[in-house]
Design a protein around this motif. Structure first.
Motif, PDB file in Angstrom:
ATOM      1  N   LYS A 264      47.853  42.970  38.362  1.00 39.92           N
ATOM      2  CA  LYS A 264      47.609  43.878  37.256  1.00 39.92           C
ATOM      3  C   LYS A 264      48.773  43.799  36.279  1.00 39.92           C
ATOM      4  CE  LYS A 264      49.647  47.954  39.517  1.00 39.92           C
ATOM      5  NZ  LYS A 264      49.434  49.378  39.881  1.00 39.92           N
ATOM      6  N   LYS A 265      48.501  44.227  35.046  1.00 38.82           N
ATOM      7  CA  LYS A 265      49.538  44.268  34.023  1.00 38.82           C
ATOM      8  C   LYS A 265      49.259  45.438  33.100  1.00 38.82           C
ATOM      9  CE  LYS A 265      51.735  41.528  30.354  1.00 38.82           C
ATOM     10  NZ  LYS A 265      51.721  40.222  29.615  1.00 38.82           N
ATOM     11  N   LEU A 266      50.315  46.117  32.682  1.00 36.35           N
ATOM     12  CA  LEU A 266      50.217  47.254  31.771  1.00 36.35           C
ATOM     13  C   LEU A 266      50.915  46.904  30.464  1.00 36.35           C
ATOM     14  CD1 LEU A 266      49.616  50.312  31.210  1.00 36.35           C
ATOM     15  CD2 LEU A 266      51.889  50.777  32.165  1.00 36.35           C
ATOM     16  N   VAL A 267      50.236  47.170  29.338  1.00 32.28           N
ATOM     17  CA  VAL A 267      50.842  47.040  28.015  1.00 32.28           C
ATOM     18  C   VAL A 267      50.751  48.406  27.340  1.00 32.28           C
ATOM     19  CG1 VAL A 267      50.655  45.985  25.730  1.00 32.28           C
ATOM     20  CG2 VAL A 267      50.310  44.588  27.775  1.00 32.28           C
ATOM     21  N   LEU A 268      51.892  48.930  26.908  1.00 34.09           N
ATOM     22  CA  LEU A 268      51.923  50.186  26.164  1.00 34.09           C
ATOM     23  C   LEU A 268      51.856  49.875  24.673  1.00 34.09           C
ATOM     24  CD1 LEU A 268      54.596  52.203  28.170  1.00 34.09           C
ATOM     25  CD2 LEU A 268      52.121  52.587  28.097  1.00 34.09           C
ATOM     26  N   LEU A 269      50.857  50.437  24.024  1.00 30.03           N
ATOM     27  CA  LEU A 269      50.648  50.213  22.601  1.00 30.03           C
ATOM     28  C   LEU A 269      51.279  51.341  21.796  1.00 30.03           C
ATOM     29  CD1 LEU A 269      46.838  49.303  22.689  1.00 30.03           C
ATOM     30  CD2 LEU A 269      48.777  47.714  22.643  1.00 30.03           C
ATOM     31  N   PRO A 270      51.792  51.047  20.600  1.00 27.16           N
ATOM     32  CA  PRO A 270      52.285  52.119  19.741  1.00 27.16           C
ATOM     33  C   PRO A 270      51.129  52.922  19.161  1.00 27.16           C
ATOM     34  CG  PRO A 270      52.344  50.029  18.572  1.00 27.16           C
ATOM     35  CD  PRO A 270      51.918  49.715  19.981  1.00 27.16           C
ATOM     36  N   GLY A 271      51.403  54.168  18.823  1.00 24.42           N
ATOM     37  CA  GLY A 271      50.410  54.960  18.104  1.00 24.42           C
ATOM     38  C   GLY A 271      49.399  55.632  19.002  1.00 24.42           C
ATOM     39  N   GLY A 272      48.297  56.059  18.369  1.00 27.43           N
ATOM     40  CA  GLY A 272      47.270  56.833  19.046  1.00 27.43           C
ATOM     41  C   GLY A 272      46.067  56.002  19.444  1.00 27.43           C
ATOM     42  N   HIS A 273      45.005  56.710  19.815  1.00 26.56           N
ATOM     43  CA  HIS A 273      43.822  56.087  20.404  1.00 26.56           C
ATOM     44  C   HIS A 273      43.220  55.003  19.511  1.00 26.56           C
ATOM     45  CE1 HIS A 273      40.327  56.169  23.144  1.00 26.56           C
ATOM     46  NE2 HIS A 273      39.582  56.023  22.062  1.00 26.56           N
ATOM     47  N   PHE A 274      43.146  55.256  18.213  1.00 27.81           N
ATOM     48  CA  PHE A 274      42.395  54.370  17.318  1.00 27.81           C
ATOM     49  C   PHE A 274      43.260  53.302  16.659  1.00 27.81           C
ATOM     50  CE2 PHE A 274      39.979  58.331  17.553  1.00 27.81           C
ATOM     51  CZ  PHE A 274      38.732  57.846  17.916  1.00 27.81           C
ATOM     52  N   ASP A 275      44.564  53.351  16.863  1.00 23.66           N
ATOM     53  CA  ASP A 275      45.443  52.378  16.205  1.00 23.66           C
ATOM     54  C   ASP A 275      45.192  50.954  16.699  1.00 23.66           C
ATOM     55  OD1 ASP A 275      47.002  53.915  14.352  1.00 23.66           O
ATOM     56  OD2 ASP A 275      47.902  54.897  16.073  1.00 23.66           O
ATOM     57  N   ALA A 276      44.678  50.802  17.921  1.00 23.62           N
ATOM     58  CA  ALA A 276      44.420  49.454  18.444  1.00 23.62           C
ATOM     59  C   ALA A 276      43.426  48.684  17.576  1.00 23.62           C
ATOM     60  CB  ALA A 276      43.907  49.539  19.880  1.00 23.62           C
ATOM     61  N   TYR A 277      42.571  49.395  16.838  1.00 22.47           N
ATOM     62  CA  TYR A 277      41.562  48.724  16.017  1.00 22.47           C
ATOM     63  C   TYR A 277      42.097  48.354  14.633  1.00 22.47           C
ATOM     64  CZ  TYR A 277      38.540  51.031  19.453  1.00 22.47           C
ATOM     65  OH  TYR A 277      37.971  51.489  20.602  1.00 22.47           O
ATOM     66  N   VAL A 278      43.157  49.022  14.184  1.00 21.60           N
ATOM     67  CA  VAL A 278      43.597  48.857  12.793  1.00 21.60           C
ATOM     68  C   VAL A 278      45.074  48.480  12.753  1.00 21.60           C
ATOM     69  CG1 VAL A 278      41.805  50.065  11.497  1.00 21.60           C
ATOM     70  CG2 VAL A 278      43.486  51.419  12.710  1.00 21.60           C
ATOM     71  N   ASP A 279      45.950  49.452  12.590  1.00 18.95           N
ATOM     72  CA  ASP A 279      47.369  49.149  12.386  1.00 18.95           C
ATOM     73  C   ASP A 279      47.982  48.409  13.573  1.00 18.95           C
ATOM     74  OD1 ASP A 279      47.147  50.441   9.983  1.00 18.95           O
ATOM     75  OD2 ASP A 279      48.034  52.321  10.655  1.00 18.95           O
ATOM     76  N   GLY A 280      47.519  48.697  14.784  1.00 22.07           N
ATOM     77  CA  GLY A 280      48.063  48.054  15.969  1.00 22.07           C
ATOM     78  C   GLY A 280      47.177  46.962  16.521  1.00 22.07           C
ATOM     79  N   PHE A 281      46.328  46.388  15.659  1.00 23.53           N
ATOM     80  CA  PHE A 281      45.337  45.420  16.145  1.00 23.53           C
ATOM     81  C   PHE A 281      45.991  44.212  16.807  1.00 23.53           C
ATOM     82  CE2 PHE A 281      42.870  41.540  15.297  1.00 23.53           C
ATOM     83  CZ  PHE A 281      41.749  41.825  16.059  1.00 23.53           C
ATOM     84  N   GLU A 282      47.019  43.668  16.174  1.00 20.50           N
ATOM     85  CA  GLU A 282      47.659  42.467  16.722  1.00 20.50           C
ATOM     86  C   GLU A 282      48.275  42.762  18.090  1.00 20.50           C
ATOM     87  OE1 GLU A 282      49.077  38.720  17.363  1.00 20.50           O
ATOM     88  OE2 GLU A 282      47.665  39.349  15.817  1.00 20.50           O
ATOM     89  N   GLN A 283      48.903  43.939  18.211  1.00 20.74           N
ATOM     90  CA  GLN A 283      49.527  44.296  19.497  1.00 20.74           C
ATOM     91  C   GLN A 283      48.494  44.477  20.597  1.00 20.74           C
ATOM     92  OE1 GLN A 283      50.338  45.713  16.444  1.00 20.74           O
ATOM     93  NE2 GLN A 283      52.278  46.828  16.615  1.00 20.74           N
ATOM     94  N   ALA A 284      47.262  44.836  20.221  1.00 24.97           N
ATOM     95  CA  ALA A 284      46.207  45.038  21.214  1.00 24.97           C
ATOM     96  C   ALA A 284      45.433  43.755  21.509  1.00 24.97           C
ATOM     97  CB  ALA A 284      45.246  46.125  20.737  1.00 24.97           C
TER      98      ALA A 284
END
Length: 296
Positions: A264-284
């Protein structure tokens, strides 16, 4: 032929529709993807699929039954177990496509479907890699975080009244997915939910409807993906958790991750729930792509 094409497949009597991104003409690794609570595929699933396809991963994206381009009644109703079964139908369908190596299939899910892929990883051994983004870990705990204790009895009375009305032949009661006032009745009572759904629908997804059946909320509270997490191993699990997530609270997802066994592997993303789709897309999207490349 590489590129995106429209697809449809039979999910035991209901036609589900979506896109297939062919990354290669030869049988290759494939990611099966569906969206979260009430969302439709145009709400950034194409962006994730394009990242996967550019890396040589086929992607099969479909709308959940009762939503978007897919058939199914009643419209705008989410039965989590039916959605899990539909992922399995999608995996079966993928295995019939000439570009797909049926022994190299992974699943990606986000939010509600992030919970689904935790269940799927535990019960369907055709799946060789799991990516769970900002997942729903526990429906009961999640509602406990979002709905004040003194308001829950009122919801229970509404569920019971709706059940009686449906038994009498009435159509199911509906509730908004989001509301501008987080204190108003809605399925996802957070300010960031209102902002993301309304902005994304206006920009990308005119087919999205701001309503779900009341029974959808009842079934959400009964759904416990966390109870399956310890059984995912030995299938590799990547979990992406947003530090400031208060819609599917980060601490609940981290509790689920702690119950998972290796690998298993865990990645902590910056920001809130919806940032993975927009501002944090590359990190996700990049860790998900790399996980599938490593394990498929």
């Amino acid at each position: 032929m590489t590129g995106r094409r429209d697809i449809e497949f039979n999910a035991e009597g209901v036609t589900l529709r979506g896109w297939f991104y062919a990354a290669t003409d030869n049988p290759g690794p494939t990611v099966v993807m569906a969206h979260g609570f009430s969302a439709v595929k145009e709400m950034y699933l194409d962006a994730f699929a394009e990242v996967f396809a550019a890396a040589g991963l086929n992607a099969l994206v479909f709308d959940n039954r009762n939503y978007g381009a897919s058939d199914g009644e009643p419209r705008c109703e989410t039965d989590p177990w039916q959605q899990v079964r539909d992922y399995r139908h999608a995996i079966t369908y993928a295995g019939t496509l000439p570009e797909v190596d049926a022994n190299r299939v992974g699943v990606w899910g986000s939010s509600y479907s992030g919970g689904h892929v935790l269940v799927l990883g535990a019960i369907d051994r055709r799946i060789k890699a799991v990516v769970s983004q900002v997942p729903l870990a526990s429906g009961s705990a999640n509602i406990g975080e979002l709905v004040r204790a003194d308001l829950r009895a009122g919801f229970r009375a509404m569920f019971d009244a709706d059940r009686a009305a449906r038994f009498a032949g009435e159509p199911p009661a509906m509730v908004p997915v989001v509301a501008e006032d987080p204190m108003a009745p809605s399925a996802l009572p957070t300010a960031d939910s209102w902002a993301w759904f309304t902005e994304t629908a206006a920009k990308r997804a005119p087919s999205w409807r701001n309503e779900v059946t009341l029974r959808t909320v009842e079934m959400l509270g009964e759904y416990e993906p966390i109870s399956y997490v310890a059984r995912i191993s030995p299938t590799p699990l990547l979990m992406l958790v947003a530090r400031e997530d208060h819609l599917t609270p980060a601490h609940l997802a981290l509790d689920a991750y702690a119950q998972a066994k290796e690998p298993k592997k865990l990645v902590l993303l910056p920001g809130g729930h919806f940032d993975a789709y927009v501002d944090g897309f590359e990190q996700a999207s990049a860790p998900a792509r790399d996980w599938f490349l490593e394990h498929l």
